[in-house]
Motif scaffolding. Sequence first.
Motif, PDB file in Angstrom:
ATOM      1  N   LYS A 109      -3.049  14.468   2.079  1.00  0.00           N
ATOM      2  CA  LYS A 109      -4.233  13.644   1.841  1.00  0.00           C
ATOM      3  C   LYS A 109      -5.058  13.504   3.112  1.00  0.00           C
ATOM      4  CE  LYS A 109      -2.337  11.895  -2.206  1.00  0.00           C
ATOM      5  NZ  LYS A 109      -1.903  10.662  -2.787  1.00  0.00           N
ATOM      6  N   VAL A 110      -6.309  13.118   2.955  1.00  0.00           N
ATOM      7  CA  VAL A 110      -7.211  12.967   4.097  1.00  0.00           C
ATOM      8  C   VAL A 110      -6.779  11.760   4.940  1.00  0.00           C
ATOM      9  CG1 VAL A 110      -9.606  12.520   4.790  1.00  0.00           C
ATOM     10  CG2 VAL A 110      -9.116  14.017   2.830  1.00  0.00           C
ATOM     11  N   VAL A 111      -6.716  11.977   6.252  1.00  0.00           N
ATOM     12  CA  VAL A 111      -6.417  10.928   7.223  1.00  0.00           C
ATOM     13  C   VAL A 111      -7.590  10.909   8.195  1.00  0.00           C
ATOM     14  CG1 VAL A 111      -4.853  10.167   9.047  1.00  0.00           C
ATOM     15  CG2 VAL A 111      -3.922  11.293   6.999  1.00  0.00           C
ATOM     16  N   ALA A 112      -8.314   9.794   8.255  1.00  0.00           N
ATOM     17  CA  ALA A 112      -9.526   9.704   9.075  1.00  0.00           C
ATOM     18  C   ALA A 112      -9.414   8.540  10.054  1.00  0.00           C
ATOM     19  CB  ALA A 112     -10.746   9.533   8.173  1.00  0.00           C
ATOM     20  N   ALA A 113      -9.747   8.806  11.319  1.00  0.00           N
ATOM     21  CA  ALA A 113      -9.682   7.772  12.358  1.00  0.00           C
ATOM     22  C   ALA A 113     -10.895   7.900  13.266  1.00  0.00           C
ATOM     23  CB  ALA A 113      -8.396   7.916  13.165  1.00  0.00           C
ATOM     24  N   ILE A 114     -11.430   6.758  13.670  1.00  0.00           N
ATOM     25  CA  ILE A 114     -12.629   6.741  14.515  1.00  0.00           C
ATOM     26  C   ILE A 114     -12.400   5.853  15.736  1.00  0.00           C
ATOM     27  CG2 ILE A 114     -13.673   4.884  13.140  1.00  0.00           C
ATOM     28  CD1 ILE A 114     -16.437   6.250  13.699  1.00  0.00           C
ATOM     29  N   CYS A 115     -13.053   6.214  16.840  1.00  0.00           N
ATOM     30  CA  CYS A 115     -13.069   5.421  18.062  1.00  0.00           C
ATOM     31  C   CYS A 115     -11.678   5.391  18.696  1.00  0.00           C
ATOM     32  CB  CYS A 115     -13.615   4.027  17.750  1.00  0.00           C
ATOM     33  SG  CYS A 115     -13.946   2.977  19.167  1.00  0.00           S
ATOM     34  N   HIS A 116     -11.026   4.226  18.738  1.00  0.00           N
ATOM     35  CA  HIS A 116      -9.657   4.105  19.234  1.00  0.00           C
ATOM     36  C   HIS A 116      -8.624   4.319  18.118  1.00  0.00           C
ATOM     37  CE1 HIS A 116     -11.882   2.255  22.520  1.00  0.00           C
ATOM     38  NE2 HIS A 116     -10.799   2.248  23.253  1.00  0.00           N
TER      39      HIS A 116
ATOM     40  N   ALA B 282       0.847  -1.204   0.000  1.00  0.00           N
ATOM     41  CA  ALA B 282       0.000   0.000   0.000  1.00  0.00           C
ATOM     42  C   ALA B 282       0.878   1.248   0.000  1.00  0.00           C
ATOM     43  CB  ALA B 282      -0.905  -0.004   1.234  1.00  0.00           C
ATOM     44  N   ARG B 283       0.525   2.200  -0.875  1.00  0.00           N
ATOM     45  CA  ARG B 283       1.301   3.437  -0.987  1.00  0.00           C
ATOM     46  C   ARG B 283       0.352   4.643  -0.976  1.00  0.00           C
ATOM     47  NH1 ARG B 283       5.469   2.997  -5.798  1.00  0.00           N
ATOM     48  NH2 ARG B 283       4.469   5.018  -5.958  1.00  0.00           N
ATOM     49  N   ALA B 284       0.720   5.640  -0.214  1.00  0.00           N
ATOM     50  CA  ALA B 284      -0.121   6.834  -0.082  1.00  0.00           C
ATOM     51  C   ALA B 284      -0.333   7.541  -1.406  1.00  0.00           C
ATOM     52  CB  ALA B 284       0.494   7.801   0.935  1.00  0.00           C
ATOM     53  N   ASP B 285       0.656   7.514  -2.288  1.00  0.00           N
ATOM     54  CA  ASP B 285       0.520   8.261  -3.540  1.00  0.00           C
ATOM     55  C   ASP B 285      -0.493   7.645  -4.492  1.00  0.00           C
ATOM     56  OD1 ASP B 285       2.062   6.089  -4.347  1.00  0.00           O
ATOM     57  OD2 ASP B 285       3.745   7.300  -5.049  1.00  0.00           O
ATOM     58  N   GLU B 286      -1.046   6.487  -4.168  1.00  0.00           N
ATOM     59  CA  GLU B 286      -2.065   5.848  -4.993  1.00  0.00           C
ATOM     60  C   GLU B 286      -3.486   6.148  -4.513  1.00  0.00           C
ATOM     61  OE1 GLU B 286      -1.075   1.696  -4.868  1.00  0.00           O
ATOM     62  OE2 GLU B 286       0.655   1.947  -6.187  1.00  0.00           O
ATOM     63  N   TYR B 287      -3.623   6.906  -3.419  1.00  0.00           N
ATOM     64  CA  TYR B 287      -4.930   7.124  -2.796  1.00  0.00           C
ATOM     65  C   TYR B 287      -5.149   8.590  -2.452  1.00  0.00           C
ATOM     66  CZ  TYR B 287      -5.041   2.079  -2.459  1.00  0.00           C
ATOM     67  OH  TYR B 287      -5.027   0.744  -2.769  1.00  0.00           O
ATOM     68  N   ASP B 288      -6.415   8.925  -2.224  1.00  0.00           N
ATOM     69  CA  ASP B 288      -6.806  10.273  -1.802  1.00  0.00           C
ATOM     70  C   ASP B 288      -7.033  10.366  -0.299  1.00  0.00           C
ATOM     71  OD1 ASP B 288      -7.124  11.497  -4.519  1.00  0.00           O
ATOM     72  OD2 ASP B 288      -8.560   9.850  -4.701  1.00  0.00           O
ATOM     73  N   ALA B 289      -7.248   9.237   0.355  1.00  0.00           N
ATOM     74  CA  ALA B 289      -7.547   9.241   1.786  1.00  0.00           C
ATOM     75  C   ALA B 289      -7.233   7.879   2.384  1.00  0.00           C
ATOM     76  CB  ALA B 289      -9.030   9.563   2.016  1.00  0.00           C
ATOM     77  N   VAL B 290      -6.989   7.882   3.703  1.00  0.00           N
ATOM     78  CA  VAL B 290      -6.827   6.650   4.462  1.00  0.00           C
ATOM     79  C   VAL B 290      -7.793   6.708   5.643  1.00  0.00           C
ATOM     80  CG1 VAL B 290      -4.908   7.521   5.902  1.00  0.00           C
ATOM     81  CG2 VAL B 290      -5.190   5.047   5.560  1.00  0.00           C
ATOM     82  N   ILE B 291      -8.414   5.562   5.928  1.00  0.00           N
ATOM     83  CA  ILE B 291      -9.347   5.445   7.051  1.00  0.00           C
ATOM     84  C   ILE B 291      -8.790   4.409   8.029  1.00  0.00           C
ATOM     85  CG2 ILE B 291     -11.678   4.794   7.774  1.00  0.00           C
ATOM     86  CD1 ILE B 291     -12.637   5.663   4.978  1.00  0.00           C
ATOM     87  N   LEU B 292      -8.837   4.764   9.310  1.00  0.00           N
ATOM     88  CA  LEU B 292      -8.339   3.896  10.376  1.00  0.00           C
ATOM     89  C   LEU B 292      -9.490   3.573  11.324  1.00  0.00           C
ATOM     90  CD1 LEU B 292      -5.163   6.067  11.013  1.00  0.00           C
ATOM     91  CD2 LEU B 292      -5.268   3.927   9.695  1.00  0.00           C
ATOM     92  N   PRO B 293     -10.129   2.400  11.157  1.00  0.00           N
ATOM     93  CA  PRO B 293     -11.217   2.013  12.054  1.00  0.00           C
ATOM     94  C   PRO B 293     -10.694   1.780  13.468  1.00  0.00           C
ATOM     95  CG  PRO B 293     -11.154   0.624  10.098  1.00  0.00           C
ATOM     96  CD  PRO B 293      -9.892   1.403  10.126  1.00  0.00           C
ATOM     97  N   GLY B 294     -11.625   1.786  14.415  1.00  0.00           N
ATOM     98  CA  GLY B 294     -11.241   1.575  15.795  1.00  0.00           C
ATOM     99  C   GLY B 294     -11.479   0.162  16.268  1.00  0.00           C
ATOM    100  N   GLY B 295     -12.123   0.077  17.417  1.00  0.00           N
ATOM    101  CA  GLY B 295     -12.100  -1.129  18.206  1.00  0.00           C
ATOM    102  C   GLY B 295     -10.914  -0.958  19.144  1.00  0.00           C
ATOM    103  N   VAL B 296     -10.688  -1.874  20.017  1.00  0.00           N
ATOM    104  CA  VAL B 296      -9.511  -1.768  20.892  1.00  0.00           C
ATOM    105  C   VAL B 296      -8.353  -2.560  20.307  1.00  0.00           C
ATOM    106  CG1 VAL B 296      -8.582  -2.241  23.183  1.00  0.00           C
ATOM    107  CG2 VAL B 296     -10.922  -1.390  22.945  1.00  0.00           C
TER     108      VAL B 296
END
Length: 195
Positions: A113-120, A75-89
């Motif tokens: 680029k957009v960096v998105a994270a939710i929960c933990h 996976a490479r950042a230059d191939e995407y517009d955003a990254v999402i990081l789901p939570g949980g523990v």
Amino acid sequence: MPDVQQARILIVATDGFEEKELTVPLRKLREQGATVHVAAPEKTREPGVIRGWDGQKQPEDWGQTVPVDRSLKDARADEYDAVILPGGVLNPDHLRTNNAVLSLVGDFAAQGKVVAAICHGPWILVEAGLAKGRRMTSFQSIRTDVVNAGADWLDQEVVADKGIVTSRSPADLDAFVAKIVEEVREGNHGDRRAA
């Protein structure tokens, strides 16, 4: 400013992700026309898939599996517009100690680029050095960690600070996904790494 229909979005997760925090953004973004890939470290419980955690199921909390589209190492950042990081523990606790994950998230931030994270998931942002000086939210139990990393913690369903998007819990998923779409449309946010 890419439209979400042309956007390429990467979700980074491993076993133990909060089920809805991965499956809902995956479904909603694909329904809007985005190309969404799931990347995971090579070592998972079952080859080619990652298994979610669903605290609503009793007595077995392991949830559904989600196919992995690519290995984390590919996976490479230059191939995407955003990254999402789901939570949980479990999921972010494992990922925040993975140097490849931290490097990848840092690359997204460096490239604006957009960096998105939710929960933990904001634990990963803390470890990647992206919390200091930002307005953020998270699951209540990691508030102190986020504050100690230098963020201004807000009790809101979604907080965006120059392309870094955070939310508190599965109850905030509609706002979380909508804000990701909005931030992707805004385009490049500039290098957000701490100076």
